[in-house]
Design a protein around this motif. Structure first.
Motif, PDB file in Angstrom:
ATOM      1  N   GLU A  31       0.803  -1.219   0.000  1.00  0.00           N
ATOM      2  CA  GLU A  31       0.000   0.000   0.000  1.00  0.00           C
ATOM      3  C   GLU A  31       0.839   1.274   0.000  1.00  0.00           C
ATOM      4  OE1 GLU A  31      -4.380   0.676   1.850  1.00  0.00           O
ATOM      5  OE2 GLU A  31      -2.859   0.037   3.287  1.00  0.00           O
ATOM      6  N   VAL A  33       0.178   4.813   1.644  1.00  0.00           N
ATOM      7  CA  VAL A  33      -0.764   5.475   2.554  1.00  0.00           C
ATOM      8  C   VAL A  33      -0.265   6.882   2.859  1.00  0.00           C
ATOM      9  CG1 VAL A  33      -1.690   5.426   4.910  1.00  0.00           C
ATOM     10  CG2 VAL A  33      -1.545   3.318   3.577  1.00  0.00           C
ATOM     11  N   PRO A 188       5.879  -0.991   0.630  1.00  0.00           N
ATOM     12  CA  PRO A 188       4.810  -0.191   1.245  1.00  0.00           C
ATOM     13  C   PRO A 188       5.365   1.169   1.673  1.00  0.00           C
ATOM     14  CG  PRO A 188       5.021  -2.347   2.323  1.00  0.00           C
ATOM     15  CD  PRO A 188       6.226  -2.161   1.455  1.00  0.00           C
ATOM     16  N   SER A 203      -1.636   8.060  -3.375  1.00  0.00           N
ATOM     17  CA  SER A 203      -1.940   7.087  -2.322  1.00  0.00           C
ATOM     18  C   SER A 203      -3.193   6.265  -2.584  1.00  0.00           C
ATOM     19  CB  SER A 203      -2.041   7.802  -0.981  1.00  0.00           C
ATOM     20  OG  SER A 203      -2.937   8.870  -1.082  1.00  0.00           O
ATOM     21  N   ASN A 204      -3.225   5.089  -1.965  1.00  0.00           N
ATOM     22  CA  ASN A 204      -4.416   4.243  -1.995  1.00  0.00           C
ATOM     23  C   ASN A 204      -5.405   4.674  -0.935  1.00  0.00           C
ATOM     24  OD1 ASN A 204      -1.861   1.989  -1.992  1.00  0.00           O
ATOM     25  ND2 ASN A 204      -3.175   2.090  -3.775  1.00  0.00           N
ATOM     26  N   ARG A 205      -4.852   5.251   0.143  1.00  0.00           N
ATOM     27  CA  ARG A 205      -5.654   5.584   1.298  1.00  0.00           C
ATOM     28  C   ARG A 205      -4.970   6.719   2.031  1.00  0.00           C
ATOM     29  NH1 ARG A 205      -6.316   2.631   5.710  1.00  0.00           N
ATOM     30  NH2 ARG A 205      -4.484   1.359   5.240  1.00  0.00           N
TER      31      ARG A 205
END
Ligand SMILES: Nc1ncnc2c1ncn2[C@@H]1O[C@H](COP(=O)(O)OP(=O)(O)OP(=O)(O)O)[C@@H](O)[C@H]1O
Ligand SMILES: [Mg+2]
Length: 235
Positions: A31, A33, A188, A203-205
């Motif tokens: 990820e 983030v 990550p 970002s994914n989140r």
């Protein structure tokens, strides 16, 4: 996706002042983030608390194993590596020496060469400037060196605290594309930013921090305009 970094009820304090309250967050494998928040929200404190660089309480684990709460060396040895706010390079030392410091836990010259070649591959300018005193590098080059030094520790997750600070748009782009590439290769990443639109693009989140608390978790795909983001900041 499996979660690699787990932060549970983390708090941190400076003397008697609690700067972080009860933070729980997670980062899944692969990820990217973002951690967003205005000045003084506690972003730097959160990064320092995860690394055990400031007095803190709570649980942090990486790939299922608890990280001792006051041991930055253990974090680095396990692959949890921070590019600190303000870059933290050693100004009187050369680029080469700064990179060597990033690999301070390593005692294997072949592996050292391999890691350094990777840094040169990502930031060719670091090879050109190896003998230069780090303090005389441009701001952008210093940030590349800070990222390069972190990569010398062979991170399994990379935390970055406002790498864009004080830099022009072109070099910010260069650094962020490198982060995107590293992430695409599977690393990550946790990116702390005040410049929310930049971070949301990658970002994914995203987590939103305000006055030491996590106040929202954002799906960047749902943020269509600055107004929408402003609503998060103001709510
Ligand atoms: N060494 C310290 N001693 C006392 N208080 C501190 C210390 N470092 C930070 N603080 C306080 O903790 C709070 C959070 O600071 P922190 O640097 O984590 O925020 P930040 O989100 O990184 O801010 P910025 O966007 O300005 O970098 C602030 O109120 C700050 O004044
Ligand atoms: Mg900060």
């Amino acid at each position: 996706m499996t979660s690699v970094l787990e932060v549970r009820q983390l708090s941190a304090h400076y003397g008697r002042v609690e700067a972080l309250h009860d933070i729980s967050l997670s980062v899944a494998d692969g990820e990217f983030v973002a951690v967003l928040g205005p000045n003084g929200a506690g972003k730097r404190t959160l990064m320092r608390a995860i690394m055990g660089l400031v007095a803190n309480a709570g649980d942090v684990s990486f790939r299922g194993a608890a990280l001792p709460r006051q041991s930055p060396d253990t974090c680095v040895a396990r692959g949890v590596v921070l590019v600190p706010e303000g870059r933290g390079i050693f100004a009187p030392m050369t680029v080469a020496e700064n990179l060597e410091l990033g690999a301070y836990l390593l005692n294997d010259s072949a592996e050292f060469e391999r890691r350094q070649a990777r840094v040169f591959n990502l930031f060719p300018r670091m090879r050109e400037r190896l003998g230069q005193v780090a303090g005389s590098l441009s701001g952008g080059e210093q940030q590349m060196l800070a990222v390069g030094r972190a990569l010398m520790a062979d991170p399994k997750i990379l935390l970055l605290d406002e790498p864009s600070l004080g830099l022009g748009p072109k070099v910010i782009d260069e650094i962020l594309s490198t982060l995107a590439l590293l992430n695409k290769e599977g690393l990550p990443i946790v990116l702390v930013e005040q410049k929310a639109p930049l971070a949301l693009r990658l970002s994914n989140r995203a987590y939103l921090l305000s006055v030491g608390r996590l106040i929202a978790e954002i799906d960047p795909r749902t943020i269509k305009s600055h107004d929408e983001l402003a609503r998060y900041y103001l709510s």
